[in-house]
Design an enzyme around this catalytic site. Structure first.
Site, PDB file in Angstrom:
ATOM      1  N   GLY A   1      35.152   4.738  12.147  1.00  0.00           N
ATOM      2  CA  GLY A   1      34.258   5.451  11.249  1.00  0.00           C
ATOM      3  C   GLY A   1      34.183   6.938  11.519  1.00  0.00           C
ATOM      4  O   GLY A   1      34.995   7.499  12.232  1.00  0.00           O
TER       5      GLY A   1
ATOM      6  N   LEU B   1      34.681   9.162   9.157  1.00  0.00           N
ATOM      7  CA  LEU B   1      36.034   9.312   8.621  1.00  0.00           C
ATOM      8  C   LEU B   1      36.389  10.753   8.278  1.00  0.00           C
ATOM      9  O   LEU B   1      35.522  11.555   7.912  1.00  0.00           O
ATOM     10  CB  LEU B   1      36.174   8.435   7.371  1.00  0.00           C
ATOM     11  CG  LEU B   1      35.861   6.954   7.599  1.00  0.00           C
ATOM     12  CD1 LEU B   1      35.901   6.185   6.265  1.00  0.00           C
ATOM     13  CD2 LEU B   1      36.838   6.341   8.592  1.00  0.00           C
ATOM     14  N   HIS B   2      37.674  11.047   8.405  1.00  0.00           N
ATOM     15  CA  HIS B   2      38.219  12.352   8.034  1.00  0.00           C
ATOM     16  C   HIS B   2      39.546  12.132   7.311  1.00  0.00           C
ATOM     17  O   HIS B   2      39.962  10.972   7.123  1.00  0.00           O
ATOM     18  CB  HIS B   2      38.367  13.238   9.280  1.00  0.00           C
ATOM     19  CG  HIS B   2      39.096  12.569  10.408  1.00  0.00           C
ATOM     20  ND1 HIS B   2      40.437  12.225  10.330  1.00  0.00           N
ATOM     21  CD2 HIS B   2      38.668  12.141  11.626  1.00  0.00           C
ATOM     22  CE1 HIS B   2      40.800  11.645  11.462  1.00  0.00           C
ATOM     23  NE2 HIS B   2      39.749  11.576  12.261  1.00  0.00           N
ATOM     24  N   GLU B   3      40.202  13.216   6.980  1.00  0.00           N
ATOM     25  CA  GLU B   3      41.455  13.121   6.206  1.00  0.00           C
ATOM     26  C   GLU B   3      42.525  12.289   6.912  1.00  0.00           C
ATOM     27  O   GLU B   3      43.361  11.674   6.262  1.00  0.00           O
ATOM     28  CB  GLU B   3      42.009  14.517   5.914  1.00  0.00           C
ATOM     29  CG  GLU B   3      41.551  15.125   4.614  1.00  0.00           C
ATOM     30  CD  GLU B   3      41.862  14.258   3.383  1.00  0.00           C
ATOM     31  OE1 GLU B   3      42.994  13.748   3.272  1.00  0.00           O
ATOM     32  OE2 GLU B   3      40.974  14.089   2.546  1.00  0.00           O
TER      33      GLU B   3
ATOM     34  N   HIS C   1      42.062   9.537   8.678  1.00  0.00           N
ATOM     35  CA  HIS C   1      41.788   8.141   8.305  1.00  0.00           C
ATOM     36  C   HIS C   1      42.166   7.899   6.842  1.00  0.00           C
ATOM     37  O   HIS C   1      42.755   6.863   6.506  1.00  0.00           O
ATOM     38  CB  HIS C   1      40.293   7.837   8.456  1.00  0.00           C
ATOM     39  CG  HIS C   1      39.749   7.938   9.849  1.00  0.00           C
ATOM     40  ND1 HIS C   1      38.832   8.895  10.224  1.00  0.00           N
ATOM     41  CD2 HIS C   1      39.979   7.191  10.959  1.00  0.00           C
ATOM     42  CE1 HIS C   1      38.508   8.721  11.497  1.00  0.00           C
ATOM     43  NE2 HIS C   1      39.203   7.703  11.976  1.00  0.00           N
TER      44      HIS C   1
ATOM     45  N   LYS D   1      48.586   9.679  15.787  1.00  0.00           N
ATOM     46  CA  LYS D   1      47.646  10.433  16.637  1.00  0.00           C
ATOM     47  C   LYS D   1      47.372   9.666  17.926  1.00  0.00           C
ATOM     48  O   LYS D   1      47.303  10.247  19.005  1.00  0.00           O
ATOM     49  CB  LYS D   1      46.365  10.676  15.842  1.00  0.00           C
ATOM     50  CG  LYS D   1      45.163  11.051  16.660  1.00  0.00           C
ATOM     51  CD  LYS D   1      45.096  12.532  16.810  1.00  0.00           C
ATOM     52  CE  LYS D   1      44.007  12.997  17.738  1.00  0.00           C
ATOM     53  NZ  LYS D   1      42.839  12.149  17.867  1.00  0.00           N
ATOM     54  N   ASP D   2      47.175   8.342  17.782  1.00  0.00           N
ATOM     55  CA  ASP D   2      46.971   7.485  18.949  1.00  0.00           C
ATOM     56  C   ASP D   2      48.298   6.793  19.253  1.00  0.00           C
ATOM     57  O   ASP D   2      48.451   5.592  19.055  1.00  0.00           O
ATOM     58  CB  ASP D   2      45.857   6.485  18.674  1.00  0.00           C
ATOM     59  CG  ASP D   2      44.533   7.180  18.428  1.00  0.00           C
ATOM     60  OD1 ASP D   2      43.773   7.362  19.369  1.00  0.00           O
ATOM     61  OD2 ASP D   2      44.288   7.596  17.273  1.00  0.00           O
TER      62      ASP D   2
ATOM     63  N   GLN E   1      48.476   3.726  21.454  1.00  0.00           N
ATOM     64  CA  GLN E   1      47.816   2.595  20.793  1.00  0.00           C
ATOM     65  C   GLN E   1      48.790   1.872  19.866  1.00  0.00           C
ATOM     66  O   GLN E   1      48.835   0.641  19.832  1.00  0.00           O
ATOM     67  CB  GLN E   1      46.610   3.107  19.999  1.00  0.00           C
ATOM     68  CG  GLN E   1      45.961   2.101  19.088  1.00  0.00           C
ATOM     69  CD  GLN E   1      44.656   2.618  18.523  1.00  0.00           C
ATOM     70  OE1 GLN E   1      43.631   2.613  19.196  1.00  0.00           O
ATOM     71  NE2 GLN E   1      44.675   3.078  17.289  1.00  0.00           N
TER      72      GLN E   1
ATOM     73  N   ARG F   1      36.007  13.050  17.042  1.00  0.00           N
ATOM     74  CA  ARG F   1      35.405  13.718  18.199  1.00  0.00           C
ATOM     75  C   ARG F   1      35.400  15.240  18.057  1.00  0.00           C
ATOM     76  O   ARG F   1      34.714  15.918  18.832  1.00  0.00           O
ATOM     77  CB  ARG F   1      36.123  13.315  19.493  1.00  0.00           C
ATOM     78  CG  ARG F   1      35.846  11.862  19.888  1.00  0.00           C
ATOM     79  CD  ARG F   1      36.392  11.531  21.260  1.00  0.00           C
ATOM     80  NE  ARG F   1      35.905  10.258  21.767  1.00  0.00           N
ATOM     81  CZ  ARG F   1      36.566   9.089  21.686  1.00  0.00           C
ATOM     82  NH1 ARG F   1      37.765   9.042  21.119  1.00  0.00           N
ATOM     83  NH2 ARG F   1      36.041   7.976  22.159  1.00  0.00           N
TER      84      ARG F   1
HETATM   85  P1  AMP Z   1      39.679   6.026  15.131  1.00  0.00           P
HETATM   86  O1  AMP Z   1      38.593   5.926  14.100  1.00  0.00           O
HETATM   87  O2  AMP Z   1      39.682   7.318  15.865  1.00  0.00           O
HETATM   88  O3  AMP Z   1      39.718   4.809  16.022  1.00  0.00           O
HETATM   89  O4  AMP Z   1      41.048   6.018  14.337  1.00  0.00           O
HETATM   90  C1  AMP Z   1      41.343   5.002  13.419  1.00  0.00           C
HETATM   91  C2  AMP Z   1      42.771   5.174  12.980  1.00  0.00           C
HETATM   92  O5  AMP Z   1      42.948   6.454  12.392  1.00  0.00           O
HETATM   93  C3  AMP Z   1      43.779   5.065  14.133  1.00  0.00           C
HETATM   94  O6  AMP Z   1      44.930   4.365  13.693  1.00  0.00           O
HETATM   95  C4  AMP Z   1      44.088   6.515  14.406  1.00  0.00           C
HETATM   96  O7  AMP Z   1      45.370   6.729  14.985  1.00  0.00           O
HETATM   97  C5  AMP Z   1      44.032   7.105  13.012  1.00  0.00           C
HETATM   98  N1  AMP Z   1      43.825   8.545  13.067  1.00  0.00           N
HETATM   99  C6  AMP Z   1      42.836   9.195  13.715  1.00  0.00           C
HETATM  100  N2  AMP Z   1      43.004  10.535  13.596  1.00  0.00           N
HETATM  101  C7  AMP Z   1      44.125  10.719  12.872  1.00  0.00           C
HETATM  102  C8  AMP Z   1      44.845  11.860  12.418  1.00  0.00           C
HETATM  103  N3  AMP Z   1      44.437  13.104  12.694  1.00  0.00           N
HETATM  104  N4  AMP Z   1      45.969  11.676  11.685  1.00  0.00           N
HETATM  105  C9  AMP Z   1      46.406  10.416  11.407  1.00  0.00           C
HETATM  106  N5  AMP Z   1      45.771   9.300  11.799  1.00  0.00           N
HETATM  107  C10 AMP Z   1      44.654   9.444  12.523  1.00  0.00           C
END
Ligand code: AMP
Length: 287
Positions: free
Chosen positions: A31, A33-35, A37, A149-150, A153, A187
């Site tokens: 959650g 969320l940003h671009e 996601h 990004k991850d 993971q 973050r």
């Molecule tokens: P998170 O909410 O941080 O657990 O991320 C959820 C999903 O969004 C994961 O698969 C992340 O790798 C992906 N994600 C997070 N930030 C980015 C980003 N800047 N660009 C592309 N995917 C992202």
């Protein structure tokens, strides 16, 4: 778009969708969320009949001294963003719903977590592998989309899916960055104005490393030293790791022959940021 908070309800809905011949794509998120996601959701939208986005701040992937309690949350805003990219279902369960009933089953990988974030966040990938498996079992998705990004993971999840013969396709999406190069992250919201400048050191260090490789540098140690001193020249930075490693095994690489993963984890103030790129002998990254 419908929001579902109960895992059994989500499972029944997905079971019925599958039975009626629909394909399902899952986008797991925590959650806020940003671009970045949303880019995953757009990919999911193009690749399946039904898109399920999960929004769950997973406690089992946070260490005892990490930011679980402080992690930013705004479900109403997130729902609006999901609707704007054509998500069909938001799955937003509570912790008790997913981990109630004296929960005791976890998935451990034995090699990939012994590198990079796995070293500084013991137990993190155990939590990730476990929650992702649960989300896949609940949604019965045909494919799931994750961001590069991850990077570690994605490797962990691909390995787990292969090892456990899970019937799901894993799709990886590129890193989405702010205009100045900072990798988008929930973050980033922790960063105060001067720290935002220091946060740019990550993508810039990667960019400089690629420039060095493009101009003939092959020695990882020199790339790492240059990146470390560049990052540390910015205020409030502390390095967790700077690594140049094999893009599949994450083992350190001494001399770059083909391509290599450069991965960084840096604290800016108390905010831990990560970024990465694939270093290649020809092309440049595009931060
Ligand atoms: P998170 O909410 O941080 O657990 O991320 C959820 C999903 O969004 C994961 O698969 C992340 O790798 C992906 N994600 C997070 N930030 C980015 C980003 N800047 N660009 C592309 N995917 C992202």
């Amino acid at each position: 778009m419908e929001t579902i908070t109960d895992k059994r309800k989500m499972q029944q809905v997905c079971e019925a969708l599958r039975a009626s011949g629909k394909t399902i794509a899952l986008v797991p998120t925590m959650g806020f969320l940003h671009e970045g996601h949303l880019s995953l959701m757009r990919i999911a939208r193009q690749s399946a009949d039904i898109v399920v986005t999960s929004i769950f701040v997973n406690p089992t992937q946070f260490g005892p001294n990490e930011d679980l309690a402080a992690y930013p949350r705004d479900l109403e805003r997130d729902k609006g963003l999901c609707a704007s990219v054509g998500v069909d279902y938001v799955f937003a369960p509570g912790v008790e719903n997913l981990y109630g009933n004296r929960y005791q089953t976890y998935i451990d990988l034995h090699q990939l977590p012994n590198h990079l974030c796995g070293l500084s966040r013991p137990g993190h990938f155990r939590g990730v592998a476990t929650i992702v498996t649960k989300l896949m079992n609940i949604t019965k998705a045909h494919r799931a989309v994750f961001g590069q990004k991850d990077y570690q993971q994605v490797l962990v999840i691909r390995q787990m899916v292969s090892d456990l013969d899970m019937d799901i396709e894993i799709v990886t999406a590129p890193i989405i960055r702010e205009a100045d190069g900072l990798a988008m992250s929930s973050r980033n919201t922790y960063l105060k104005a001067p720290q935002r400048e220091s946060a740019l050191s990550l993508s810039r260090a990667l960019h400089k490393a690629q420039e060095m490789v493009s101009s003939g540098m092959r020695h990882s140690s020199q790339l790492i030293d240059a990146a470390r001193s560049f990052i540390l020249s910015f205020p409030e930075t502390a390095i967790d790791y700077v690594a140049v490693c094999d893009p599949l095994t994450l083992e350190d690489i001494a001399i770059i022959e083909g391509s290599a993963l450069m991965a960084l984890a840096v604290r800016v103030g108390s905010t831990r940021l990560i970024d990465n790129t694939i270093l290649t002998r020809t092309s440049a990254i595009n931060p």
